[in-house]
Design an enzyme around this catalytic site. Structure first.
Site, PDB file in Angstrom:
ATOM      1  N   GLU A 166      -2.263  -3.422  -8.141  1.00 48.70           N
ATOM      2  CA  GLU A 166      -2.490  -3.206  -9.568  1.00 48.70           C
ATOM      3  C   GLU A 166      -3.971  -3.007  -9.911  1.00 48.70           C
ATOM      4  OE1 GLU A 166      -0.520  -6.403 -11.644  1.00 48.70           O
ATOM      5  OE2 GLU A 166       1.452  -5.766 -10.967  1.00 48.70           O
ATOM      6  N   GLU A 364       7.169  -4.855  -6.398  1.00 50.25           N
ATOM      7  CA  GLU A 364       7.410  -6.109  -7.128  1.00 50.25           C
ATOM      8  C   GLU A 364       8.408  -5.824  -8.244  1.00 50.25           C
ATOM      9  OE1 GLU A 364       4.056  -8.277  -8.813  1.00 50.25           O
ATOM     10  OE2 GLU A 364       2.850  -7.857  -7.033  1.00 50.25           O
TER      11      GLU A 364
END
Ligand code: BG6
Length: 460
Positions: A166, A364
């Protein structure tokens, strides 16, 4: 079996070094920003839990990897802690860390669990933060050397590498929205950090290519699909801007090799453009990844602004859209976010149509629940809600794959309940429950379900 996945599908979970390893006396680890901030700003962390005692993976990794095998994982993502491997961020390598990561990797492979290794999961070494972290270009060079060290030490066995988890978050949360250390609120500084992270990513990919190792390298993105409140042009504009700032800024740079023109125009107009050199642009243009990880938790619903922003205030993407609180949305109240399984399908379609249908996997996805002890019966957490959540998301994923999406796997967040950035152990996400007081790890109902589902490669 009505929902079936390919035999080669990657099944497992994701975790990260700082969230799971914990500390042990004499481990030689250097401090990172989370070790520092969770003590210094302890009130910002749920029930004041610091990084010291996170999930004991450093201590228990051998038993933990057995636990992975017990529920049929064939792959697992974690990260290397930069400040464990190189305590000061640059300089000497910590031999205890090398031994730990070597043995972790070897044990994973021995147990048939493919290691997916990420180099950076929000955890800047404190010594490098002191010189500005990713605001300082010297840190790009330090990161490049760290990446090279990792490839040299572990690249003979690790075949799946990721440069960042991220990339948007350290910039957005650390430099704009006051959630992560150093708790700065300044758009231009955030944009600088993001740009430098993207350059650092490119540098690491190129170092990997130069090493001639035979694995794959990619990055893990958090993609929040944007949905406008209506088809009214003002709502559509709001959605376009939210997507531009929070998704296209990074995705286009990494997957298309260039920043969106429109983003540049807006940043020039508001005098928020970070320093970007021609060399950076060339580097971004020529760097390609092999594999994309997508973290998906929630949609972003937006509407046109109700009030104009204060022109003297801090510039922010939220100057262009308001959050839309959609009536009747399904909420995960523990985390305060909407549950929208179709989002995973929409992301897959976007990758297919806008990003060349690149190979990708769900890196995820999961549901964090507060107070899970209330669901314990017969000694285990009866988390039927997690099983339902997984099934719903997997169904949509499967549909996208039937329509040609190149998805290679699914990793849930997370393996054993872990610590998180602010929420600490408030919301539990694992296939295994961690008893914080005793350190005991117990499989949940979802872990047992996952085990059978992976054996069958699908479910009815
Ligand atoms: C992801 C991060 O975005 O969300 C993880 O990569 C994090 O590190 C996860 O733990 C869940 O977030 P939270 O704050 O609910 O624990």
């Amino acid at each position: 079996m009505n929902i079936e996945f390919p035999k080669s599908f990657f099944w497992g979970a994701a975790s990260s070094a700082t969230q799971a390893e914990g500390r042990q006396a004499g481990d030689g680890k250097g401090e990172n920003i989370w070790d520092y901030a969770s003590k210094k700003y302890n009130h910002r962390f749920y029930e004041g839990v610091t990084t010291e005692n996170t999930s004991y993976f450093y201590r228990d990794y051998q038993e933990d990897i057995q636990r992975m095998q017990d529920i049929s994982f064939n792959s697992f993502r974690t990260s290397i802690s930069w400040s464990r491997l190189i305590p000061d961020g640059i300089g000497d390598v910590n031999p205890k860390a090398v031994a730990f990561y070597n043995d972790m990797i070897d044990t994973l492979i021995e147990k048939g669990v493919e290691p997916f290794i990420n180099l950076y999961h929000f955890d800047m070494p404190m010594e490098l933060q002191k010189i500005g972290g990713f605001e300082n270009r010297e840190v790009i060079t330090a990161y490049k050397n760290y990446a090279k060290t990792c490839f040299e030490l572990f690249g003979d066995r690790v075949k799946y590498w990721f440069t960042f988890n991220e990339p948007m978050i350290p910039a957005e949360a650390g430099y704009l929205h006051d959630r992560h250390y150093p708790y700065v609120v300044d758009f231009k500084r955030a944009a600088t950090v993001l740009h430098h992270i993207i350059v650092a990513h490119c540098e690491a990919v190129n170092v990997y290519r130069e090493s001639k190792q035979e694995g794959k390298i990619g990055i893990i993105m958090d993609v929040i699909p944007v949905y406008p409140r209506s088809q009214n042009p003002a709502d559509l504009y709001a959605a376009e801007m939210a997507d531009l700032f929070y998704t296209k800024s990074v995705n286009d740079a990494i997957l298309k090799g260039k920043y969106p023109e429109k983003l540049k125009e807006v940043l020039v107009k508001y005098d928020q453009l970070p320093g970007v050199t021609e060399e950076d642009i060339a580097l971004i243009g020529e760097t390609k990844i092999d594999l994309l990880g997508i973290n998906y938790y929630r949609p972003r619903r937006v509407k046109a602004k109700e009030c104009l922003p204060n022109p003297q205030g801090v510039f922010s993407p939220e100057w262009f859209f308001d959050e839309y609180v959609m009536p009747g949305r399904r909420m995960n109240t523990s985390r305060g976010i909407e549950i929208y399984p179709k989002g995973i399908y929409d992301i897959a379609k976007k990758i297919q149509t806008e990003y060349d249908n690149i190979d990708w996997f769900v890196s995820e996805n999961g549901i964090g629940i507060e107070g899970e002890e209330a669901f314990i019966a017969e000694g285990i957490v009866q988390d039927q809600y997690r099983i339902d959540f997984l099934k719903e998301h997997l169904r949509y994923l499967n549909k996208a794959m039937e329509e040609g999406s190149n998805c290679l796997g699914y990793h849930m967040w997370t393996f054993v309940d872990c610590w998180s950035w602010g929420n600490a152990y408030k919301n539990r996400y694992g296939f295994y429950r961690l008893d914080l007081a005793t350190g005991e790890k117990t499989v949940k109902k979802s872990g047992l379900w996952f085990k059978e589902m992976v054996k069958e490669n699908g479910f009815d």
